[in-house]
Design a protein around this motif. Structure first.
Motif, PDB file in Angstrom:
ATOM      1  N   ALA A  57       5.860  44.446  38.685  1.00  0.00           N
ATOM      2  CA  ALA A  57       4.856  43.781  37.851  1.00  0.00           C
ATOM      3  C   ALA A  57       3.734  44.714  37.387  1.00  0.00           C
ATOM      4  N   PRO A  58       3.091  45.506  38.267  1.00  0.00           N
ATOM      5  CA  PRO A  58       1.978  46.349  37.797  1.00  0.00           C
ATOM      6  C   PRO A  58       2.393  47.382  36.752  1.00  0.00           C
ATOM      7  N   ILE A  59       3.499  48.098  36.999  1.00  0.00           N
ATOM      8  CA  ILE A  59       3.923  49.124  36.045  1.00  0.00           C
ATOM      9  C   ILE A  59       4.403  48.490  34.750  1.00  0.00           C
ATOM     10  N   LEU A  60       5.032  47.292  34.861  1.00  0.00           N
ATOM     11  CA  LEU A  60       5.474  46.587  33.657  1.00  0.00           C
ATOM     12  C   LEU A  60       4.285  46.199  32.793  1.00  0.00           C
ATOM     13  N   VAL A  61       3.265  45.606  33.412  1.00  0.00           N
ATOM     14  CA  VAL A  61       2.075  45.183  32.661  1.00  0.00           C
ATOM     15  C   VAL A  61       1.399  46.387  32.016  1.00  0.00           C
ATOM     16  N   PHE A  62       1.239  47.467  32.787  1.00  0.00           N
ATOM     17  CA  PHE A  62       0.569  48.660  32.265  1.00  0.00           C
ATOM     18  C   PHE A  62       1.309  49.230  31.058  1.00  0.00           C
ATOM     19  N   VAL A  63       2.613  49.424  31.186  1.00  0.00           N
ATOM     20  CA  VAL A  63       3.406  50.033  30.109  1.00  0.00           C
ATOM     21  C   VAL A  63       3.532  49.092  28.923  1.00  0.00           C
ATOM     22  N   LEU A  64       3.787  47.795  29.192  1.00  0.00           N
ATOM     23  CA  LEU A  64       4.017  46.846  28.100  1.00  0.00           C
ATOM     24  C   LEU A  64       2.767  46.627  27.267  1.00  0.00           C
ATOM     25  N   VAL A  65       1.618  46.439  27.942  1.00  0.00           N
ATOM     26  CA  VAL A  65       0.365  46.236  27.205  1.00  0.00           C
ATOM     27  C   VAL A  65      -0.004  47.488  26.427  1.00  0.00           C
ATOM     28  N   MET A  66       0.130  48.651  27.053  1.00  0.00           N
ATOM     29  CA  MET A  66      -0.190  49.913  26.383  1.00  0.00           C
ATOM     30  C   MET A  66       0.708  50.126  25.167  1.00  0.00           C
ATOM     31  N   ALA A  67       2.009  49.879  25.321  1.00  0.00           N
ATOM     32  CA  ALA A  67       2.949  50.066  24.210  1.00  0.00           C
ATOM     33  C   ALA A  67       2.692  49.067  23.088  1.00  0.00           C
ATOM     34  N   SER A  68       2.374  47.816  23.452  1.00  0.00           N
ATOM     35  CA  SER A  68       2.127  46.791  22.436  1.00  0.00           C
ATOM     36  C   SER A  68       0.916  47.135  21.575  1.00  0.00           C
ATOM     37  N   ILE A  69      -0.151  47.573  22.236  1.00  0.00           N
ATOM     38  CA  ILE A  69      -1.367  47.921  21.485  1.00  0.00           C
ATOM     39  C   ILE A  69      -1.157  49.199  20.686  1.00  0.00           C
ATOM     40  N   ALA A  70      -0.483  50.183  21.262  1.00  0.00           N
ATOM     41  CA  ALA A  70      -0.253  51.454  20.565  1.00  0.00           C
ATOM     42  C   ALA A  70       0.594  51.267  19.319  1.00  0.00           C
ATOM     43  N   ASN A  71       1.560  50.349  19.375  1.00  0.00           N
ATOM     44  CA  ASN A  71       2.465  50.131  18.240  1.00  0.00           C
ATOM     45  C   ASN A  71       2.060  48.941  17.388  1.00  0.00           C
ATOM     46  N   HIS A  72       0.886  48.382  17.667  1.00  0.00           N
ATOM     47  CA  HIS A  72       0.407  47.237  16.889  1.00  0.00           C
ATOM     48  C   HIS A  72       0.062  47.662  15.469  1.00  0.00           C
ATOM     49  N   LYS A  73       0.573  46.891  14.504  1.00  0.00           N
ATOM     50  CA  LYS A  73       0.319  47.198  13.090  1.00  0.00           C
ATOM     51  C   LYS A  73      -0.990  46.558  12.656  1.00  0.00           C
ATOM     52  N   HIS A  74      -1.752  47.272  11.852  1.00  0.00           N
ATOM     53  CA  HIS A  74      -3.032  46.763  11.360  1.00  0.00           C
ATOM     54  C   HIS A  74      -2.809  45.480  10.557  1.00  0.00           C
ATOM     55  N   GLY A  75      -3.671  44.486  10.814  1.00  0.00           N
ATOM     56  CA  GLY A  75      -3.577  43.226  10.085  1.00  0.00           C
ATOM     57  C   GLY A  75      -2.655  42.215  10.744  1.00  0.00           C
ATOM     58  N   GLN A  76      -2.009  42.574  11.854  1.00  0.00           N
ATOM     59  CA  GLN A  76      -1.097  41.676  12.550  1.00  0.00           C
ATOM     60  C   GLN A  76      -1.893  40.796  13.510  1.00  0.00           C
ATOM     61  N   GLU A  77      -1.687  39.468  13.435  1.00  0.00           N
ATOM     62  CA  GLU A  77      -2.452  38.519  14.240  1.00  0.00           C
ATOM     63  C   GLU A  77      -1.907  38.463  15.670  1.00  0.00           C
ATOM     64  N   THR A  78      -2.794  38.440  16.666  1.00  0.00           N
ATOM     65  CA  THR A  78      -2.347  38.387  18.062  1.00  0.00           C
ATOM     66  C   THR A  78      -2.718  37.093  18.780  1.00  0.00           C
ATOM     67  N   HIS A  79      -3.660  36.290  18.284  1.00  0.00           N
ATOM     68  CA  HIS A  79      -4.007  34.975  18.835  1.00  0.00           C
ATOM     69  C   HIS A  79      -4.558  35.024  20.264  1.00  0.00           C
ATOM     70  N   ILE A  80      -5.123  36.153  20.694  1.00  0.00           N
ATOM     71  CA  ILE A  80      -5.632  36.239  22.061  1.00  0.00           C
ATOM     72  C   ILE A  80      -6.843  35.328  22.255  1.00  0.00           C
ATOM     73  N   ARG A  81      -7.709  35.243  21.250  1.00  0.00           N
ATOM     74  CA  ARG A  81      -8.938  34.449  21.395  1.00  0.00           C
ATOM     75  C   ARG A  81      -8.654  32.967  21.652  1.00  0.00           C
ATOM     76  N   PRO A  82      -7.776  32.310  20.860  1.00  0.00           N
ATOM     77  CA  PRO A  82      -7.486  30.895  21.171  1.00  0.00           C
ATOM     78  C   PRO A  82      -6.795  30.699  22.515  1.00  0.00           C
ATOM     79  N   ILE A  83      -5.988  31.679  22.947  1.00  0.00           N
ATOM     80  CA  ILE A  83      -5.348  31.575  24.263  1.00  0.00           C
ATOM     81  C   ILE A  83      -6.397  31.631  25.357  1.00  0.00           C
ATOM     82  N   LEU A  84      -7.351  32.545  25.237  1.00  0.00           N
ATOM     83  CA  LEU A  84      -8.430  32.666  26.205  1.00  0.00           C
ATOM     84  C   LEU A  84      -9.229  31.366  26.284  1.00  0.00           C
ATOM     85  N   PHE A  85      -9.486  30.746  25.137  1.00  0.00           N
ATOM     86  CA  PHE A  85     -10.202  29.474  25.118  1.00  0.00           C
ATOM     87  C   PHE A  85      -9.417  28.394  25.865  1.00  0.00           C
ATOM     88  N   LEU A  86      -8.094  28.334  25.641  1.00  0.00           N
ATOM     89  CA  LEU A  86      -7.265  27.342  26.326  1.00  0.00           C
ATOM     90  C   LEU A  86      -7.253  27.592  27.834  1.00  0.00           C
TER      91      LEU A  86
END
Length: 410
Positions: A57-86
């Motif tokens: 779990a720890p290495i998966l979270v570290f690598v997956l989150v890092m890779a997702s943000i590094a390869n995130h395309k500009h202008g792509q919606e992630t919806h983190i704010r509404p999830i945090l509110f929920l």
């Protein structure tokens, strides 16, 4: 016999993972009933499975989150704010449900002297300070100790930094993420065997005899958790999606809640939730961040445990509770739940903090914690199942809700 064995193996392989887990569950119960001494020896199988989940779990979270943000395309919606509110809304709502249930069905405890050597937080400020220190933890220490707040902080920071690196570096990071994900899927395939070991050894060792004296308290706790899972959460999801929420709710309970019930660790269930999010077709940039975040701060079950046990102590001691105090308790329980550890029994250590609102001394509060450990066979399992399944539920609800909103506007 040899001719039929491959056929039986193929039939088992064709079954869904949930069906295989149910078979393992039934087999574990049967072994505990008919051969308890043999069942006790299966504890090692369960420990290996849970340890494997906690290891990846720890290495998966570290690598997956890092890779997702590094390869995130500009202008792509992630919806983190509404999830945090929920997440925050669901945790607070669960605390309110627990306050109402404890008022309608008050529980009494037999409080005596218990030698429980546990160190509990001294105040809300201490909980918040602990969270802040977790954020700035050494990355190697965070990975070794499964400090998911620290892991998230470093993964986000590294991901943002690597976004400016060359395409080759980001591709390598993406390949690394796929490799770790493949290992996780392999571990999850052993869930039926792991749950078989956990169920058989737990029933053979503990049984349910110790729970008889706390039937009423357990009924209030489990009733609150069922109400939140089957009524409160569906209401929140319906508000977000504007359609029947129960197919999604029941899927999350079935495919995430079952494994979380037996592993009793939100952190260990992160790989299961990531896999389920992928099968639901959610965006990887979103769930790769929201699922580990939810395992840390989305703690509806923990809020219920803290509130119900605190009010049981309050009722036992004859302390009056007015509406403003009940509201304050709900807020404190929600904040405490966000600071609860992602391991079995983590929420119990924050009960003395909530008890301090009513002037209950730590000596008595720690007795309440001891009661929590006695009923933990069911309480902690149900709490983790609610916490972990809600991580996927609210992530899916926010993503699908935002997508539906975008389609309406288009």
């Amino acid at each position: 016999m040899t001719a039929s064995s491959p056929s039986l193996w193929l039939r088992l392989k064709r079954l869904s993972l949930v069906t295989q887990i149910i078979i393992g569950l039934i087999a574990g119960i049967a072994l505990a009933l008919f051969a308890p001494e043999v069942a006790k020896s299966t504890a090692f199988i369960g420990k290996v499975f849970v340890s494997a989940l906690k290891a990846v779990a720890p290495i998966l979270v570290f690598v997956l989150v890092m890779a997702s943000i590094a390869n995130h395309k500009h202008g792509q919606e992630t919806h983190i704010r509404p999830i945090l509110f929920l997440y925050l809304l669901g945790t607070f709502a669960a605390a309110v449900v627990a306050v109402v249930a404890s008022t309608l069905f008050p529980s009494s405890l037999v409080l005596a002297t218990h030698d429980v050597a546990i160190t509990a937080p001294g105040g809300i400020s201490e909980v918040l300070q602990s969270l802040l220190l977790s954020v700035v933890d050494n990355p190697v220490s965070a990975l070794m100790n499964a400090n998911f707040i620290g892991i998230l902080a470093w993964a986000i920071g590294m991901g943002v930094a690597i976004r400016h690196a060359g395409d080759t570096t980001r591709e390598v990071l993406g390949d690394l993420s796929n490799g770790v994900t493949l290992i996780v899927r392999l571990v999850i395939r052993f869930a039926p065997l792991g749950i078989f070991g956990l169920v058989a050894s737990t029933l053979a060792t503990s049984g349910f005899g110790a729970l008889i004296g706390y039937v009423h308290l357990l009924a209030v706790l489990l009733g609150c958790m069922l109400f939140v899972a089957l009524v409160m959460n569906p209401v929140i999801v319906f508000w977000k999606l504007r359609r029947n929420p129960y197919p999604l709710v029941l899927m999350c309970l079935r495919e995430s809640g079952i494994t979380a019930f037996f592993t009793r660790s939100s952190a260990a269930n992160i790989p299961v939730n990531l896999e389920l999010s992928k099968r639901l077709g959610l965006h990887e940039d979103t769930y790769s961040v929201s699922i580990p975040l939810g395992a840390t701060i989305n703690m509806a079950g923990a809020a219920i445990t803290i509130t119900v046990l605190t009010l049981a102590a309050v009722h036992t001691l004859g302390i009056a509770v007015d509406i403003p105090t009940a509201i304050l308790l709900s807020i404190v329980a929600a904040i405490c739940a966000c600071g609860a550890s992602g391991v079995a029994g983590g929420s119990l250590l924050l009960i003395p903090l909530a008890c301090s609102l009513f002037g209950i001394p730590s000596e008595i509060a720690m007795q309440v914690v001891a009661v929590g450990f006695i009923i933990g066979v069911l309480q902690d399992s149900a709490e983790t199942a609610l916490n972990s399944s809600t991580d996927v539920l609210f992530t899916a609800a926010a993503c699908l809700g935002e997508e539906a909103k975008a389609e309406r506007l288009a």
